[in-house]
Design a protein around this motif. Sequence first.
Motif, PDB file in Angstrom:
ATOM      1  N   TYR A 152      45.772  12.994  -5.669  1.00 27.93           N
ATOM      2  CA  TYR A 152      44.488  12.289  -5.590  1.00 27.93           C
ATOM      3  C   TYR A 152      43.768  12.628  -4.293  1.00 27.93           C
ATOM      4  CZ  TYR A 152      41.572   8.578  -7.617  1.00 27.93           C
ATOM      5  OH  TYR A 152      40.561   7.874  -8.222  1.00 27.93           O
ATOM      6  N   GLU A 173      40.234  14.709  -3.749  1.00 22.98           N
ATOM      7  CA  GLU A 173      39.091  14.176  -3.008  1.00 22.98           C
ATOM      8  C   GLU A 173      38.682  15.124  -1.878  1.00 22.98           C
ATOM      9  OE1 GLU A 173      39.223   9.343  -3.561  1.00 22.98           O
ATOM     10  OE2 GLU A 173      40.333  10.219  -1.863  1.00 22.98           O
ATOM     11  N   THR A 223      36.941  18.275  -3.513  1.00 22.07           N
ATOM     12  CA  THR A 223      35.638  18.016  -4.134  1.00 22.07           C
ATOM     13  C   THR A 223      34.644  17.356  -3.189  1.00 22.07           C
ATOM     14  OG1 THR A 223      36.331  15.837  -4.952  1.00 22.07           O
ATOM     15  CG2 THR A 223      36.721  17.744  -6.397  1.00 22.07           C
ATOM     16  N   GLY A 224      35.166  16.751  -2.108  1.00 26.95           N
ATOM     17  CA  GLY A 224      34.277  16.018  -1.212  1.00 26.95           C
ATOM     18  C   GLY A 224      33.794  14.718  -1.796  1.00 26.95           C
ATOM     19  N   GLN A 225      34.444  14.260  -2.854  1.00 24.32           N
ATOM     20  CA  GLN A 225      34.065  13.007  -3.506  1.00 24.32           C
ATOM     21  C   GLN A 225      35.148  11.955  -3.288  1.00 24.32           C
ATOM     22  OE1 GLN A 225      32.183  13.336  -7.490  1.00 24.32           O
ATOM     23  NE2 GLN A 225      32.625  15.521  -7.375  1.00 24.32           N
ATOM     24  N   HIS A 226      34.777  10.711  -3.542  1.00 26.40           N
ATOM     25  CA  HIS A 226      35.708   9.599  -3.372  1.00 26.40           C
ATOM     26  C   HIS A 226      35.642   8.701  -4.598  1.00 26.40           C
ATOM     27  CE1 HIS A 226      37.968   6.386  -1.384  1.00 26.40           C
ATOM     28  NE2 HIS A 226      37.072   5.548  -1.885  1.00 26.40           N
ATOM     29  N   TRP A 227      36.818   8.295  -5.080  1.00 25.85           N
ATOM     30  CA  TRP A 227      36.891   7.399  -6.233  1.00 25.85           C
ATOM     31  C   TRP A 227      37.722   6.171  -5.883  1.00 25.85           C
ATOM     32  CZ3 TRP A 227      37.767  12.709  -6.724  1.00 25.85           C
ATOM     33  CH2 TRP A 227      36.777  13.418  -7.426  1.00 25.85           C
ATOM     34  N   ASP A 228      37.337   5.038  -6.402  1.00 28.71           N
ATOM     35  CA  ASP A 228      38.047   3.795  -6.136  1.00 28.71           C
ATOM     36  C   ASP A 228      39.035   3.429  -7.233  1.00 28.71           C
ATOM     37  OD1 ASP A 228      36.646   3.274  -3.722  1.00 28.71           O
ATOM     38  OD2 ASP A 228      34.934   2.525  -4.880  1.00 28.71           O
ATOM     39  N   LYS A 234      44.380   3.003  -4.726  1.00 28.19           N
ATOM     40  CA  LYS A 234      43.280   2.860  -5.683  1.00 28.19           C
ATOM     41  C   LYS A 234      43.566   1.723  -6.667  1.00 28.19           C
ATOM     42  CE  LYS A 234      41.688   6.725  -3.949  1.00 28.19           C
ATOM     43  NZ  LYS A 234      40.517   6.755  -3.043  1.00 28.19           N
TER      44      LYS A 234
END
Length: 292
Positions: free
Chosen positions: A229, A233, A236-241, A265
């Motif tokens: 995970y 992140e 991709t430079g993205q963040h998910w909760d 998460k």
Amino acid sequence: MQKNYLAIDIGASSGRHIVGWMENGVLRTEEVYRFPNSVQRVDGHLEWDIDSLFANVKQGIREAFAKFPAIESLSIDTWAVDYVLLKDGQPLSPVYAYRDSRTQAVIPEVHSILPFEQLYQRTGIQFQPFNSIYQLYADKKVGRMAEAEDFLMIPEYLLWKLCGVKAREYTNATYTRIFDVNAARFSAPQDMRAEIRTALAETGEAPATDADLINSIYHSLAYCYGEAYREMEAVTGQHWDKLYIAGGGAKNATLNELTAHYTGKQVVALPIEATAIGNLKIQMSISEGGTL
């Protein structure tokens, strides 16, 4: 009028026939038939009873139509990588199971012909010793490929037996190139518990009991989820909760709790029959004029 669709979802331990329909914008499902499936050890090899699988597929269809007389379409999905060789329109026995160890001896030879780096570059997916490429080469080495006239992946074979049409589904075909980053020692050991304990003892302390062993496996899985995970992140430079768990693993509350701990998460467990739902949604899309 309600349109009903039948998904026949077969895994390595069981198969199920699930009827699905849309009701007020919500997908409803009902399991109408379930049957056991398992590998058989014959003459030192692991095989599938393909005739029993097909008999259960047909019986489940009868059960489905008995309860839902109007079914628009049906489709079959199974585990990947395994296939049926055909000769004179019949299966060329045996139908090997992916956990059979016959591929171990041919892996170096396959890589001498097509180096792993090139194979990975072409497929973009990780090494597994039971990938179809190794299984097919093992069949070639013993002369089975020369004897065979055709081959179909397991779900395509079952569908051909039902309707007489030979077809290869794209995503199933691409999935035949699964490769495993784990050591070959874990591919098909006779005693997986003993093999894991031996491996752990080489780097630390082996689990004393089965409960300790299971606990270590759960923690290891959840830890790997967290590592993957964070890597995803970072890339991709993205963040998910949230992390969504689909399929049979969604039933494992302990693993879900550990996954939440190691990932940080919110873990959301989705319906356990995720594959069957995907099967049904594709059928519905095609019925409504959609394309794949």
